[in-house]
Design an enzyme around this catalytic site. Structure first.
Site, PDB file in Angstrom:
ATOM      1  N   MET A   1       0.790  -1.221   0.000  1.00 48.61           N
ATOM      2  CA  MET A   1       0.000   0.000   0.000  1.00 48.61           C
ATOM      3  C   MET A   1       0.825   1.276   0.000  1.00 48.61           C
ATOM      4  O   MET A   1       0.248   2.349   0.002  1.00 48.61           O
ATOM      5  CB  MET A   1      -0.861   0.009   1.259  1.00 48.61           C
ATOM      6  CG  MET A   1      -2.212   0.608   1.068  1.00 48.61           C
ATOM      7  SD  MET A   1      -3.006   0.403   2.674  1.00 48.61           S
ATOM      8  CE  MET A   1      -1.665   0.905   3.779  1.00 48.61           C
ATOM      9  N   PRO A   2       2.140   1.156   0.037  1.00 53.19           N
ATOM     10  CA  PRO A   2       2.924   2.413   0.035  1.00 53.19           C
ATOM     11  C   PRO A   2       2.726   3.175  -1.269  1.00 53.19           C
ATOM     12  O   PRO A   2       2.334   2.598  -2.286  1.00 53.19           O
ATOM     13  CB  PRO A   2       4.384   1.932   0.141  1.00 53.19           C
ATOM     14  CG  PRO A   2       4.309   0.545   0.641  1.00 53.19           C
ATOM     15  CD  PRO A   2       3.023  -0.025   0.120  1.00 53.19           C
ATOM     16  N   PHE A   3       2.994   4.460  -1.177  1.00 56.46           N
ATOM     17  CA  PHE A   3       2.980   5.322  -2.345  1.00 56.46           C
ATOM     18  C   PHE A   3       4.341   5.993  -2.445  1.00 56.46           C
ATOM     19  O   PHE A   3       4.830   6.570  -1.469  1.00 56.46           O
ATOM     20  CB  PHE A   3       1.886   6.383  -2.221  1.00 56.46           C
ATOM     21  CG  PHE A   3       1.930   7.391  -3.332  1.00 56.46           C
ATOM     22  CD1 PHE A   3       1.372   7.098  -4.561  1.00 56.46           C
ATOM     23  CD2 PHE A   3       2.552   8.613  -3.169  1.00 56.46           C
ATOM     24  CE1 PHE A   3       1.417   8.013  -5.609  1.00 56.46           C
ATOM     25  CE2 PHE A   3       2.608   9.538  -4.205  1.00 56.46           C
ATOM     26  CZ  PHE A   3       2.043   9.238  -5.427  1.00 56.46           C
TER      27      PHE A   3
ATOM     28  N   VAL B   1       2.205   1.647  -5.102  1.00 56.36           N
ATOM     29  CA  VAL B   1       2.049   2.544  -6.244  1.00 56.36           C
ATOM     30  C   VAL B   1       3.295   3.430  -6.347  1.00 56.36           C
ATOM     31  O   VAL B   1       3.773   3.964  -5.344  1.00 56.36           O
ATOM     32  CB  VAL B   1       0.787   3.422  -6.085  1.00 56.36           C
ATOM     33  CG1 VAL B   1       0.692   4.459  -7.204  1.00 56.36           C
ATOM     34  CG2 VAL B   1      -0.464   2.560  -6.040  1.00 56.36           C
TER      35      VAL B   1
END
Lengths: 66, 66, 66, 66, 66, 66
Positions: free
Chosen positions: A1-3, A41
Site C-alpha cells: 500500500m505504500p505510495f 504505487v
C-alpha cells in the site's frame, strides 16, 4: 500500500529504466517493510532542467557552468 | 481553503471531465467539511502509463499483459 | 488507479469525516472517469493553521484578525 | 536542505523567471532559517489552466468568464 | 539530484527501517540512472491508517473488516 | 493562484518564522510573476530528521557523524 513519488530529470530515462525503478523500489518496500507489492504505487515525475534548482541556480545554469 | 491533488492517466481526460472532477471534489468538501468553495484549490496531474507503477510493473506493461 | 491527496486543517476532521471524504472522492472518480474503486488511493494530510498560508498570512493570523 | 515545490500556470514563465524564483526562494530560506543554499532544492511544476481549479471551476473557465 | 517521497503507514517503521529505505532507494537510483548519491534527497511521510484510503475505505476500516 | 509547498526540518521553526516564510514567498511570486497575493497558497511540512535522507543517510545519522 505504500505510495512512492520519484522526481528526476528526463535525460536517459527510457521506458526500460522507468520499469526498473518501479520494480526496484517496490521490491525494496517488500524486503524492508514486508509491504505487499500488489498495492505499492510508484509515480515518476520528469522535471526539466530549467525547472529544477539546487544551490540557488537551475540545473540548466549549473550544467552551463553558470 | 483545502488543497486537492488528483493524479490520473490522461486517457479520456477531456477538459469537460477535468471541470467535472474539480466541481465534484470542491462540492464534496463543502458538503462534508463545510469548506468555502471559493478558496478550494484542485490540481490535476496527468501521468503517462510509462511513469505509473503498481504491483512492481508500469501500467504500460500491465496493459500489454506483461 | 488514481491517486488523490487532500490537504485540510484538522478542525472537525473526525475519522467518520475522513472516511466520508475517501468514499466520496473514490465514487467521484468512478462516476466521472470510470476508474476502478479498488485501486483508487486517497491520502489525507492534516495541516496545522500555523503551517498554512493564504494571502501572505498564516491561517492562524487570519483567524486572529491579524 | 529544504525542499520547495512551486506550482504555477505556465504563462510568462520564462527560463529567466524560473531562475529568479529559484534564486529568490533559496535566499529567503537562508535569511529566515539560516539554511545552507547549497542543499536547498526547488522544483517548479507548470500546471495548465484546464488542470487547475479554484472556486469549483477551472482557471480556463474563470478566464473565459464562465 | 533525484527527489523521492515515500508515504507509508507508521507501523513497524523504526529509525533503522527508515535508514534502510533511504539507503536502498538512493542506491537504486545510482545503479539504474547513475545518479550521484550525494545529492539524492528522500523524504518519508508517515500516514495514519485513518488518513489512508484504498477501495473507498480507510485502512482502519479495512483492517477492522469494515 | 500559485501553490507552494516548503519542506523543512522543525528545528527553530517558530510560528513567527513560518509567517515570515509565507509572507516572503508570497511577495516573491508577486514581484517576479505578478501573481495576486490573495490567492497564493503556501503549505509548510515539518519533516523529522529521521525521515529526511540525503547522500544515502538520514539527517539524524549525518548530524551524529554517522
Amino acid at each position: 500500500m505504500p505510495f512512492v513519488n520519484i522526481k528526476v530529470t528526463p535525460d536517459g530515462l527510457t521506458p526500460e529504466k522507468k520499469a526498473a525503478l518501479i520494480a526496484g523500489v517496490t521490491e525494496l518496500l517488500r524486503v524492508e517493510l514486508n509491504k505487499n507489492p500488489e498495492t505499492t504505487v510508484v509515480i515518476i515525475d520528469e522535471v526539466e532542467t530549467d525547472n529544477w534548482g539546487i544551490g540557488g541556480k537551475t540545473v540548466t545554469q549549473r550544467r552551463a557552468g553558470g
